[in-house]
Design an enzyme around this catalytic site. Structure first.
Site, PDB file in Angstrom:
ATOM      1  N   GLY A  34       4.204  -2.685  -3.702  1.00  0.00           N
ATOM      2  CA  GLY A  34       5.247  -1.950  -4.410  1.00  0.00           C
ATOM      3  C   GLY A  34       5.653  -0.656  -3.719  1.00  0.00           C
ATOM      4  O   GLY A  34       4.840  -0.022  -3.124  1.00  0.00           O
ATOM      5  N   GLN A  39       9.002   7.734  -3.128  1.00  0.00           N
ATOM      6  CA  GLN A  39       7.918   7.776  -2.193  1.00  0.00           C
ATOM      7  C   GLN A  39       8.499   7.988  -0.687  1.00  0.00           C
ATOM      8  O   GLN A  39       8.119   8.072   0.434  1.00  0.00           O
ATOM      9  CB  GLN A  39       7.168   6.656  -2.307  1.00  0.00           C
ATOM     10  CG  GLN A  39       6.282   6.394  -3.399  1.00  0.00           C
ATOM     11  CD  GLN A  39       5.490   5.004  -3.610  1.00  0.00           C
ATOM     12  OE1 GLN A  39       5.931   4.189  -4.139  1.00  0.00           O
ATOM     13  NE2 GLN A  39       4.264   5.271  -3.121  1.00  0.00           N
ATOM     14  N   CYS A  76      -2.210   3.576  -3.928  1.00  0.00           N
ATOM     15  CA  CYS A  76      -0.845   3.825  -3.810  1.00  0.00           C
ATOM     16  C   CYS A  76      -0.614   4.424  -2.370  1.00  0.00           C
ATOM     17  O   CYS A  76      -1.397   4.907  -1.645  1.00  0.00           O
ATOM     18  CB  CYS A  76      -0.926   5.336  -4.542  1.00  0.00           C
ATOM     19  SG  CYS A  76       0.772   5.926  -4.424  1.00  0.00           S
ATOM     20  N   LEU A  77       0.786   3.771  -1.815  1.00  0.00           N
ATOM     21  CA  LEU A  77       0.847   4.227  -0.370  1.00  0.00           C
ATOM     22  C   LEU A  77       0.872   5.524  -0.062  1.00  0.00           C
ATOM     23  O   LEU A  77       0.766   5.958   1.073  1.00  0.00           O
ATOM     24  CB  LEU A  77       2.227   3.018   0.126  1.00  0.00           C
ATOM     25  CG  LEU A  77       2.090   1.730  -0.092  1.00  0.00           C
ATOM     26  CD1 LEU A  77       3.470   1.226   0.241  1.00  0.00           C
ATOM     27  CD2 LEU A  77       1.062   1.147   0.839  1.00  0.00           C
ATOM     28  N   HIS A 118       2.771   1.317 -12.313  1.00  0.00           N
ATOM     29  CA  HIS A 118       2.751   2.065 -11.397  1.00  0.00           C
ATOM     30  C   HIS A 118       3.956   2.668 -10.459  1.00  0.00           C
ATOM     31  O   HIS A 118       4.348   3.899 -10.497  1.00  0.00           O
ATOM     32  CB  HIS A 118       1.697   1.666 -10.194  1.00  0.00           C
ATOM     33  CG  HIS A 118       1.467   2.287  -9.058  1.00  0.00           C
ATOM     34  ND1 HIS A 118       0.293   2.816  -8.891  1.00  0.00           N
ATOM     35  CD2 HIS A 118       2.443   3.048  -8.012  1.00  0.00           C
ATOM     36  CE1 HIS A 118       0.362   3.707  -7.713  1.00  0.00           C
ATOM     37  NE2 HIS A 118       1.475   3.865  -7.389  1.00  0.00           N
ATOM     38  N   GLU A 119       4.808   1.725 -10.395  1.00  0.00           N
ATOM     39  CA  GLU A 119       6.320   2.228  -9.752  1.00  0.00           C
ATOM     40  C   GLU A 119       7.092   2.887 -10.815  1.00  0.00           C
ATOM     41  O   GLU A 119       7.563   4.028 -10.365  1.00  0.00           O
ATOM     42  CB  GLU A 119       6.866   0.845  -9.445  1.00  0.00           C
ATOM     43  CG  GLU A 119       6.074  -0.153  -8.323  1.00  0.00           C
ATOM     44  CD  GLU A 119       5.435   0.973  -6.969  1.00  0.00           C
ATOM     45  OE1 GLU A 119       6.167   1.981  -6.653  1.00  0.00           O
ATOM     46  OE2 GLU A 119       4.511   0.440  -6.547  1.00  0.00           O
ATOM     47  N   HIS A 122       6.156   6.522 -10.816  1.00  0.00           N
ATOM     48  CA  HIS A 122       6.629   7.209  -9.939  1.00  0.00           C
ATOM     49  C   HIS A 122       8.033   7.730 -10.227  1.00  0.00           C
ATOM     50  O   HIS A 122       8.304   8.871  -9.821  1.00  0.00           O
ATOM     51  CB  HIS A 122       6.820   6.239  -8.594  1.00  0.00           C
ATOM     52  CG  HIS A 122       5.610   6.193  -7.721  1.00  0.00           C
ATOM     53  ND1 HIS A 122       4.858   7.300  -7.110  1.00  0.00           N
ATOM     54  CD2 HIS A 122       4.610   5.163  -7.087  1.00  0.00           C
ATOM     55  CE1 HIS A 122       3.845   7.023  -6.375  1.00  0.00           C
ATOM     56  NE2 HIS A 122       3.898   5.723  -6.425  1.00  0.00           N
TER      57      HIS A 122
HETATM   58 NI    NI Z   1       2.181   4.574  -5.442  1.00  0.00          NI
END
Ligand code: NI
Length: 174
Positions: A34, A39, A76-77, A118-119, A122
């Site tokens: 995701g 981000q 998380c990326l 999670h998204e 963000h």
């Molecule tokens: Ni993330």
């Protein structure tokens, strides 16, 4: 930008469709399960996901969560290589719009529910480390301070940190 609430999308135009395409491509390249617009440096309420071979996107979402919780590791990326047990609702129902402005509802349990939460976080400027149990959060903050990428974003002028983890994240990068 990662700790600032994003703005709602007001125009469903070509730019928005390009943003969804960019997010989807960046998520696949990472690879991740995701990715949210903040981000990649865009402060708009848009995110994409790729869970169980289903790719989707959601704009201006709102979430309903089950009281039942799930356990599981989450990454998380934007925090490469970090993986922590993160409590989440077992089930999530996300209401929002697709890139053409049509209303859609996405229902998920387990990993999809985790990803949606999670998204969506963000978009509110909330990071998964904010969701950890106190002791894990302490460990996570220490890991961030000791990481090679800590401070890189601010020093270089707020470039988003998206890079492939040196460790396999089993598709859990979000
Ligand atoms: Ni993330």
């Amino acid at each position: 930008m990662l700790t600032t609430p994003a703005s709602p999308v007001v125009t469903y135009d070509k730019e928005l469709r390009t943003l969804v395409a960019d997010l989807t491509e960046t998520m696949h390249d990472a690879p991740g399960a995701g990715l949210a617009a903040p981000q990649i440096g865009v402060s708009l309420r848009v995110f994409v996901w790729n869970v169980d071979d289903e790719v989707g996107h959601l704009i201006n979402p709102s979430l309903d969560l089950s009281e039942e919780l799930q356990e599981g590791d989450e990454g998380c990326l934007s925090f490469p290589g970090m993986l922590y047990e993160t409590p989440r609702a077992f089930r999530a129902v996300a209401k929002g719009f697709n890139m053409h402005g049509e209303p859609i509802i996405v229902e998920g349990t387990e990993l999809l529910a985790r990803c949606l939460q999670h998204e969506n976080d963000h978009l509110d400027g909330i990071l998964f480390i904010d969701r950890l149990l106190k002791s894990d959060r302490k460990r996570a903050m220490k890991e961030i301070r000791n990481s090679e990428w800590f401070g890189v974003a601010t020093e270089s002028g707020a470039e988003p940190i998206i890079k492939v983890s040196p460790h396999a994240m089993n598709g859990l990068g979000l």
